[in-house]
Design a protein around this motif. Structure first.
Motif, PDB file in Angstrom:
ATOM      1  N   LYS A   1       0.805  -1.219  -0.017  1.00  0.00           N
ATOM      2  CA  LYS A   1       0.065  -0.118  -0.064  1.00  0.00           C
ATOM      3  C   LYS A   1       0.905   1.187   0.041  1.00  0.00           C
ATOM      4  O   LYS A   1       0.570   2.364  -0.662  1.00  0.00           O
ATOM      5  N   PHE A   2       1.952   1.392   0.623  1.00  0.00           N
ATOM      6  CA  PHE A   2       2.807   2.495   0.781  1.00  0.00           C
ATOM      7  C   PHE A   2       3.695   2.778  -0.466  1.00  0.00           C
ATOM      8  O   PHE A   2       4.326   3.793  -0.730  1.00  0.00           O
ATOM      9  N   THR A   3       3.612   1.704  -1.361  1.00  0.00           N
ATOM     10  CA  THR A   3       4.054   1.927  -2.494  1.00  0.00           C
ATOM     11  C   THR A   3       3.291   2.685  -3.406  1.00  0.00           C
ATOM     12  O   THR A   3       3.661   3.223  -4.855  1.00  0.00           O
ATOM     13  N   GLN A   4       1.907   2.644  -3.485  1.00  0.00           N
ATOM     14  CA  GLN A   4       0.903   3.128  -4.131  1.00  0.00           C
ATOM     15  C   GLN A   4       0.387   4.410  -3.968  1.00  0.00           C
ATOM     16  O   GLN A   4      -0.505   4.850  -4.808  1.00  0.00           O
ATOM     17  N   LYS A   5       0.705   4.918  -2.707  1.00  0.00           N
ATOM     18  CA  LYS A   5       0.130   6.170  -2.502  1.00  0.00           C
ATOM     19  C   LYS A   5       0.843   7.344  -2.142  1.00  0.00           C
ATOM     20  O   LYS A   5       2.341   6.990  -2.129  1.00  0.00           O
ATOM     21  N   ASN A   6       0.706   8.505  -2.531  1.00  0.00           N
ATOM     22  CA  ASN A   6       1.476   9.537  -2.302  1.00  0.00           C
ATOM     23  C   ASN A   6       1.649   9.948  -0.741  1.00  0.00           C
ATOM     24  O   ASN A   6       1.061   9.378   0.171  1.00  0.00           O
ATOM     25  N   LEU A   7       2.388  11.004  -0.561  1.00  0.00           N
ATOM     26  CA  LEU A   7       2.828  11.209   0.977  1.00  0.00           C
ATOM     27  C   LEU A   7       1.555  11.757   1.667  1.00  0.00           C
ATOM     28  O   LEU A   7       1.273  11.397   2.935  1.00  0.00           O
TER      29      LEU A   7
ATOM     30  N   ALA B   1      -0.059  10.128  10.628  1.00  0.00           N
ATOM     31  CA  ALA B   1       0.935  10.787  11.029  1.00  0.00           C
ATOM     32  C   ALA B   1       1.307  11.965  10.017  1.00  0.00           C
ATOM     33  O   ALA B   1       0.880  11.649   8.773  1.00  0.00           O
ATOM     34  N   SER B   2       1.804  13.257  10.547  1.00  0.00           N
ATOM     35  CA  SER B   2       1.988  14.259   9.570  1.00  0.00           C
ATOM     36  C   SER B   2       2.938  14.089   8.567  1.00  0.00           C
ATOM     37  O   SER B   2       3.734  13.279   8.771  1.00  0.00           O
ATOM     38  N   PRO B   3       2.677  14.784   7.423  1.00  0.00           N
ATOM     39  CA  PRO B   3       3.674  14.664   6.292  1.00  0.00           C
ATOM     40  C   PRO B   3       5.312  14.957   6.767  1.00  0.00           C
ATOM     41  O   PRO B   3       6.085  14.430   6.569  1.00  0.00           O
ATOM     42  N   ALA B   4       5.292  15.939   7.870  1.00  0.00           N
ATOM     43  CA  ALA B   4       6.766  16.486   8.517  1.00  0.00           C
ATOM     44  C   ALA B   4       7.248  15.178   9.142  1.00  0.00           C
ATOM     45  O   ALA B   4       8.601  14.998   8.889  1.00  0.00           O
TER      46      ALA B   4
END
Length: 283
Positions: free
Chosen positions: A33-39, A48-51
């Motif tokens: 899933k983490f390879t298919q979505k953006n930040l 979790a925040s993008p930062a």
């Protein structure tokens, strides 16, 4: 070659903040899933925040999220290849000629994939740990014990103080009497063998350093390691017998031993002659 992303995450998890731990927990559960979505999507999914995510990526030695995601894509692809290989049971083949080809091919593939996981810096660190250890104890059961014994014989030949035992109770006694100056080398392909986990945990509680040789994913044993030497996940846990996994573990032992000898060759060259057991050519 740099350390694999999932191994980096494993090594860092103990020091992670609550937000980072939630991110890591979900990543371990569903890496695809983490390879298919953006930040932004991953931030929403992991709370979790993008930062926070970007800081975590940099703590793991990636330039940023994109660099982290590229490494994850590579590692998940390698994992899929390993799983595909593990599902190919050579015992279903009827022809002897085909068995020869399949077994040899599977072993070669396991070695190639394991090579992609091994990190020179980790091998160098293990060599340093071996050199500084007052005493080295090797642990394993089943086919992993055979691999441990192979390393034991190599280390004894160059004069290092080592322990090994076939009996699990004796292995646990060794773990209970280890000290801070000692080193435990624990070999378990599955990384799920309770006796090996107990020995690793006990050795760590006594302050000993630990090297673990185990599969690259799903190993509970890895959490007790100072250094994980990962081999490719090329066999199912429920299997007809250890084959390619054993070859990968033996190869890792050979890499570790050869690197140690290379670093200390001038002082060890005389010991090879001294410990050579000469064979009689008489019939």
């Amino acid at each position: 070659m740099e350390t694999g992303l999932l191994i980096k995450i494993h090594n860092y998890e103990l020091y992670a903040s609550p937000a980072e731990k939630n991110f890591i927990r979900q990543l371990n559960a569903e890496p695809e899933k983490f390879t298919q979505k953006n930040l932004r999507q991953i931030a929403e999914m992991t709370y979790a925040s993008p930062a926070t995510i970007i800081r975590l990526c940099r703590k793991l030695d990636y330039k940023g999220f994109r660099d982290f995601q590229r490494a994850l894509v590579y590692e998940t692809a390698l994992s899929r290849k390993s799983m595909k290989l593990s599902m190919q049971d050579v015992l279903s083949v009827k022809s002897t000629e085909e068995i020869i080809k399949r077994v040899t091919w599977k072993n070669a593939e396991a070695l190639e994939m394991s090579q992609k996981l091994v990190n020179a810096a980790d091998i160098d660190r293990c060599v340093e740990m071996i050199g500084k250890a007052r005493n080295i104890t090797l642990y394993g059961v089943g086919s992993s014990l055979l691999v441990a014994r192979d390393l034991y014989l190599k280390l004894v030949r160059i004069g290092l103080l080592c322990n090994i035992a076939d009996d699990l109770h004796t292995q646990l006694l060794y773990a209970k009497t280890m000290q801070e100056t000692d080193l435990a080398i624990i070999i378990s392909y599955s990384g799920l063998t309770e006796e090996m986990i107990t020995c690793a945990r006990t050795a760590k509680e006594n302050g000993a350093q630990t090297i673990v040789i185990t599969r690259s994913s799903g190993s509970k044993l890895a959490k007790y390691a100072d250094v994980v030497l990962a081999v490719a996940t090329t066999e199912l846990i429920i299997r007809s017998g250890a084959m390619s996994s054993r070859i990968s573990q033996l190869n890792m032992v050979d890499v570790l031993y050869t690197t140690y000898v290379n670093r200390h060759y001038s002082e060890l060259s005389g010991k090879f002659e001294k410990t050579q057991i000469h064979k009689s050519m008489e019939m």
